[in-house]
Design a protein around this motif. Structure first.
Motif, PDB file in Angstrom:
ATOM      1  N   VAL A 188       0.858  -1.184   0.000  1.00 10.64           N
ATOM      2  CA  VAL A 188       0.000   0.000   0.000  1.00 10.64           C
ATOM      3  C   VAL A 188       0.891   1.230   0.000  1.00 10.64           C
ATOM      4  O   VAL A 188       1.692   1.412   0.923  1.00 10.64           O
ATOM      5  CB  VAL A 188      -0.931   0.029   1.230  1.00 10.64           C
ATOM      6  CG1 VAL A 188      -1.800   1.283   1.213  1.00 10.64           C
ATOM      7  CG2 VAL A 188      -1.793  -1.224   1.281  1.00 10.64           C
ATOM      8  N   VAL A 189       0.755   2.060  -1.023  1.00  3.64           N
ATOM      9  CA  VAL A 189       1.556   3.274  -1.107  1.00  3.64           C
ATOM     10  C   VAL A 189       0.644   4.463  -0.814  1.00  3.64           C
ATOM     11  O   VAL A 189      -0.328   4.706  -1.538  1.00  3.64           O
ATOM     12  CB  VAL A 189       2.211   3.430  -2.487  1.00  3.64           C
ATOM     13  CG1 VAL A 189       3.130   4.652  -2.494  1.00  3.64           C
ATOM     14  CG2 VAL A 189       3.005   2.178  -2.844  1.00  3.64           C
ATOM     15  N   CYS A 197      -6.315   2.576   6.270  1.00  4.79           N
ATOM     16  CA  CYS A 197      -7.434   1.644   6.432  1.00  4.79           C
ATOM     17  C   CYS A 197      -7.275   0.425   5.535  1.00  4.79           C
ATOM     18  O   CYS A 197      -7.619  -0.703   5.938  1.00  4.79           O
ATOM     19  CB  CYS A 197      -8.752   2.352   6.157  1.00  4.79           C
ATOM     20  SG  CYS A 197      -9.234   3.550   7.431  1.00  4.79           S
ATOM     21  N   ALA A 198      -6.766   0.610   4.324  1.00  5.75           N
ATOM     22  CA  ALA A 198      -6.525  -0.524   3.429  1.00  5.75           C
ATOM     23  C   ALA A 198      -5.509  -1.480   4.039  1.00  5.75           C
ATOM     24  O   ALA A 198      -5.687  -2.708   4.009  1.00  5.75           O
ATOM     25  CB  ALA A 198      -6.045  -0.027   2.062  1.00  5.75           C
ATOM     26  N   ALA A 199      -4.439  -0.925   4.579  1.00  8.89           N
ATOM     27  CA  ALA A 199      -3.392  -1.761   5.166  1.00  8.89           C
ATOM     28  C   ALA A 199      -3.915  -2.536   6.376  1.00  8.89           C
ATOM     29  O   ALA A 199      -3.655  -3.737   6.521  1.00  8.89           O
ATOM     30  CB  ALA A 199      -2.205  -0.894   5.570  1.00  8.89           C
ATOM     31  N   SER A 319      -1.642  -1.218  -3.973  1.00 10.78           N
ATOM     32  CA  SER A 319      -2.781  -0.299  -3.869  1.00 10.78           C
ATOM     33  C   SER A 319      -2.265   1.127  -3.888  1.00 10.78           C
ATOM     34  O   SER A 319      -1.432   1.512  -3.055  1.00 10.78           O
ATOM     35  CB  SER A 319      -3.579  -0.542  -2.583  1.00 10.78           C
ATOM     36  OG  SER A 319      -4.746   0.258  -2.568  1.00 10.78           O
ATOM     37  N   ASP A 320      -2.737   1.906  -4.860  1.00 16.07           N
ATOM     38  CA  ASP A 320      -2.349   3.303  -4.989  1.00 16.07           C
ATOM     39  C   ASP A 320      -3.288   4.146  -4.133  1.00 16.07           C
ATOM     40  O   ASP A 320      -4.437   4.390  -4.490  1.00 16.07           O
ATOM     41  CB  ASP A 320      -2.424   3.745  -6.448  1.00 16.07           C
ATOM     42  CG  ASP A 320      -1.823   5.134  -6.673  1.00 16.07           C
ATOM     43  OD1 ASP A 320      -1.852   5.959  -5.739  1.00 16.07           O
ATOM     44  OD2 ASP A 320      -1.333   5.398  -7.787  1.00 16.07           O
ATOM     45  N   CYS A 321      -2.786   4.567  -2.997  1.00 14.30           N
ATOM     46  CA  CYS A 321      -3.534   5.428  -2.080  1.00 14.30           C
ATOM     47  C   CYS A 321      -2.793   6.746  -1.897  1.00 14.30           C
ATOM     48  O   CYS A 321      -2.863   7.384  -0.843  1.00 14.30           O
ATOM     49  CB  CYS A 321      -3.743   4.722  -0.747  1.00 14.30           C
ATOM     50  SG  CYS A 321      -4.614   3.147  -0.857  1.00 14.30           S
ATOM     51  N   THR A 322      -2.067   7.154  -2.934  1.00 14.26           N
ATOM     52  CA  THR A 322      -1.236   8.356  -2.863  1.00 14.26           C
ATOM     53  C   THR A 322      -2.044   9.638  -3.019  1.00 14.26           C
ATOM     54  O   THR A 322      -1.524  10.720  -2.769  1.00 14.26           O
ATOM     55  CB  THR A 322      -0.169   8.343  -3.971  1.00 14.26           C
ATOM     56  OG1 THR A 322      -0.832   8.326  -5.254  1.00 14.26           O
ATOM     57  CG2 THR A 322       0.722   7.120  -3.856  1.00 14.26           C
ATOM     58  N   GLY A 323      -3.286   9.537  -3.461  1.00 14.25           N
ATOM     59  CA  GLY A 323      -4.059  10.733  -3.774  1.00 14.25           C
ATOM     60  C   GLY A 323      -3.752  11.249  -5.160  1.00 14.25           C
ATOM     61  O   GLY A 323      -4.667  11.553  -5.941  1.00 14.25           O
ATOM     62  N   MET A 558     -13.316   2.960   1.498  1.00 12.26           N
ATOM     63  CA  MET A 558     -12.775   2.371   0.265  1.00 12.26           C
ATOM     64  C   MET A 558     -11.568   1.495   0.603  1.00 12.26           C
ATOM     65  O   MET A 558     -11.412   0.389   0.068  1.00 12.26           O
ATOM     66  CB  MET A 558     -12.342   3.455  -0.705  1.00 12.26           C
ATOM     67  CG  MET A 558     -13.408   4.384  -1.207  1.00 12.26           C
ATOM     68  SD  MET A 558     -12.609   5.672  -2.213  1.00 12.26           S
ATOM     69  CE  MET A 558     -13.871   6.941  -2.245  1.00 12.26           C
ATOM     70  N   GLY A 559     -10.690   2.002   1.453  1.00  9.98           N
ATOM     71  CA  GLY A 559      -9.519   1.235   1.859  1.00  9.98           C
ATOM     72  C   GLY A 559      -9.896  -0.076   2.523  1.00  9.98           C
ATOM     73  O   GLY A 559      -9.271  -1.123   2.275  1.00  9.98           O
ATOM     74  N   GLU A 560     -10.920  -0.046   3.351  1.00  7.29           N
ATOM     75  CA  GLU A 560     -11.373  -1.279   3.993  1.00  7.29           C
ATOM     76  C   GLU A 560     -11.804  -2.308   2.951  1.00  7.29           C
ATOM     77  O   GLU A 560     -11.488  -3.497   3.053  1.00  7.29           O
ATOM     78  CB  GLU A 560     -12.523  -0.973   4.948  1.00  7.29           C
ATOM     79  CG  GLU A 560     -12.112  -0.109   6.144  1.00  7.29           C
ATOM     80  CD  GLU A 560     -13.268   0.164   7.091  1.00  7.29           C
ATOM     81  OE1 GLU A 560     -14.149  -0.698   7.225  1.00  7.29           O
ATOM     82  OE2 GLU A 560     -13.296   1.248   7.713  1.00  7.29           O
ATOM     83  N   VAL A 561     -12.544  -1.851   1.932  1.00  6.39           N
ATOM     84  CA  VAL A 561     -12.990  -2.768   0.865  1.00  6.39           C
ATOM     85  C   VAL A 561     -11.791  -3.342   0.116  1.00  6.39           C
ATOM     86  O   VAL A 561     -11.754  -4.540  -0.199  1.00  6.39           O
ATOM     87  CB  VAL A 561     -13.952  -2.045  -0.107  1.00  6.39           C
ATOM     88  CG1 VAL A 561     -14.274  -2.941  -1.302  1.00  6.39           C
ATOM     89  CG2 VAL A 561     -15.228  -1.631   0.606  1.00  6.39           C
TER      90      VAL A 561
END
Length: 600
Positions: A188-189, A197-199, A319-323, A558-561
């Protein structure tokens, strides 16, 4: 030329080059940062972090380090810096101090806003070890990228970006084989609310997770560095399981720009992540490189924003969570940036013509009442205010915003932040001088130097969420996260635009209410990079729909999903798309907190 003569000439050139000694210092690697802060926001443009003297008008404590020279002798000094507010000259002045003695040259007031090398004179190195310090003169955001000592009288460090990046890499002895981290199920980045939350979600489903964040704290816009409160509801969910991790991250509602950093719960967020046995946390790591095989990402490479140590992360899924959609863009994922046209999307709220307009970036600030009267410096280099137009407020809220298409929120991140600072400091200087009855005993307690972005790239998935999806409340079979925020598309405040057209820094909006609706899972993975998820403001939507999906509680869900879906990709050795095509009932059962189909 005869062979012997040619050989002698080449030998002479080789000896001359080998006699050159360079001592290269990246300022962000100084052992003692003093009152200077690390800014990595323009890494994508300049290939490096740098140190900045963010003192809000009061000089900060020196940053210092010790440097080892290969030998004694005379060395020429070069300093890489810029004048961040050349109107005509800015306030970011500083000096280089060697063994306690300041050089005569003052840097940061050149009148040029381009990063480049400036000569600092010559020094006699009498001992192989020397102390080097950055001495701030103003407290107004002077900045320094690097310092070079060279014993060559003819060498000039490179100015062009490609050459400078190659030189930097050579001097830092960076190789194409960085340190290897462990291999992970999910990398997760981005450590904002969505990424964190994704992590956590993936970790609790049993996956081995790397969480990589380019700042020293987690939370992104909800951290103490930016201080935006969490919006969106988690209690109106069609699926009450979603939002449980978001609630753990939630530190209450301190509002925007609260002067008390602790109100944003940095320590809590970090403690929760470190308490997860399946998460390896990498703070201060900016990912700038992606390795691919076919349509899959196989690894990402990050550089520590302080030490410049590089680490390579291999993984099965990313997972691209960089915004900013940084990983997707580096990998060649399809993306959009700016506004689509009505003709393209059929949305009534879309622009008549497509353009580069994006919502802007905020730098919040706050002042506090003190017991004594205080002054504030004159700011001729800042935006100028008057009795006719000024902002009579003791703290900022969301409206302090720059970047409405006139700045690129990725490549112009430094310019946007600097424009915001010129507005903040210029307005505050006016208030202190001209409204003393109200502000004489108030002083700036905090000003954000990290920009809080709203919009940049949106990575395209198998479904692109639209205004009609939202307003019609369409229930797709893969509808997951329940979103509740209005369609909230900012634009320049009309009065601000009147006085600062093209240079606006204050926003307005119109909230268009929506009924709770669900975001399809197909918006959370890339349509053309087969092992890439995304969560946060860079998911697959139109510009109009993004106005509703972008708030942080929604992004956290979204991260949780993504964490749940990543579990299924590993369980069935499939892809994010494969989860939708073959295992959607099981994903939805997890989200509903039900026993998956076919399970006892």
């Amino acid at each position: 030329m005869q062979p012997l003569l040619r050989t002698l000439l080449l030998l002479f050139i080789s000896l001359k080059l080998s006699a050159q000694d360079h001592v290269f210092l990246e300022t962000e690697s100084f052992t003692d940062k003093g009152g200077w802060v690390i800014d990595q926001q323009s890494f994508v443009v300049m290939g490096s972090s740098y140190l900045m003297a963010h003192g809000m008008g009061r000089p900060v404590k020196d940053a210092a380090t010790t440097v080892q020279f290969p030998k004694k002798g005379k060395y020429r000094i070069w300093v890489r810096t810029k004048d961040w507010a050349p109107f005509p000259k800015g306030p970011g002045k500083f000096q280089i101090v060697l063994n306690g003695k300041a050089l005569n040259q003052v840097f940061g007031e050149s009148g040029s806003d381009v990063w480049k090398w400036y000569p600092g004179g010559e020094v006699e190195v009498q001992n192989e070890q020397m102390s080097v310090a950055l001495h701030d003169l103003t407290g107004f955001n002077g900045r320094c990228d690097a310092i070079l000592f060279t014993n060559s009288s003819t060498f000039s460090p490179p100015e062009k970006l490609d050459a400078m990046n190659a030189f930097r890499k050579q001097q830092l002895k960076l190789t194409d084989t960085p340190t290897e981290a462990n291999n992970f199920d999910l990398v997760v980045v981005g450590g904002g609310i969505a990424g964190t939350c994704a992590a956590i979600s993936a970790s609790r489903m049993g996956l081995k997770v790397a969480l990589i964040q380019d700042r020293p704290v987690l939370g992104g816009n909800n951290s103490s560095e930016i201080r935006v409160h969490l919006m969106g509801d988690v209690d109106k969910n069609h699926y009450p399981k979603l939002g449980r991790i978001v609630r753990e991250m939630d530190n209450g509602d301190p509002g925007n720009g609260n002067a008390d950093a602790k109100e944003y719960g940095d320590a809590r967020k970090t403690a929760i992540v470190k308490g997860e046995r399946n998460i390896s946390l990498f703070l201060n790591t900016h990912v700038y490189k992606v390795e691919k095989s076919g349509d899959k990402i196989v690894a990402v490479v990050g550089r520590d924003i302080a030490t410049n140590k590089e680490t390579r992360f291999t993984g099965t899924f990313f997972s691209d969570c960089t915004g900013d959609g940084t990983i997707g863009e580096l990998a060649g994922a399809e993306f959009r940036m700016g506004r689509e046209s009505k003709a393209e999307t059929g949305e009534s709220l879309a622009a008549d013509k497509s353009d580069n307009f994006t919502l802007g970036t905020s730098n919040l600030w706050a002042s506090l009442e003190r017991d004594t009267v205080s002054s504030f410096p004159e700011t001729p280099w800042a935006i100028q205010f008057s009795d006719e137009y000024h902002i009579d407020e003791a703290k900022a809220d969301w409206q302090w915003e720059t970047g409405f298409g006139n700045f690129n929120t990725i490549t112009d991140a430094e310019k946007i932040r600097d424009h915001n600072l010129r507005a903040i400091f210029g307005n505050w200087s006016y208030l202190k001088k001209n409204k003393a009855a109200k502000y004489a005993k108030r002083e700036l307690a905090w000003v954000a130097y990290i920009g809080g972005k709203r919009e940049s790239r949106r990575l395209m998935g198998d479904h692109v969420l639209t205004q009609m999806d939202i307003q019609d409340g369409k229930q797709y079979p893969d509808g997951t996260v329940t979103a509740t925020w209005t369609i909230d598309l900012h634009f320049p405040d009309e009065r601000n635009k009147k006085y600062f057209e093209g240079q606006e820094f204050f926003a307005g909006t119109k909230h268009i209410k929506v009924a709770p609706y669900t975001i399809p899972y197909r918006c959370l993975y890339s349509k053309n990079i087969s092992n890439l998820f995304m969560a946060g403001r860079n998911i697959s939507t139109t510009h109009v729909a993004f106005g509703s999906t972008r708030v942080m509680r929604t992004c956290g869900m979204m991260g949780e999903v993504v964490g749940f879906a990543a579990y299924l990709t590993k369980k069935y050795n499939t892809s994010p798309r494969g989860v939708y095509q073959e295992y959607l009932p099981e994903l939805m059962a997890i989200i509903k907190d039900e026993t998956p189909p076919g399970k006892p």
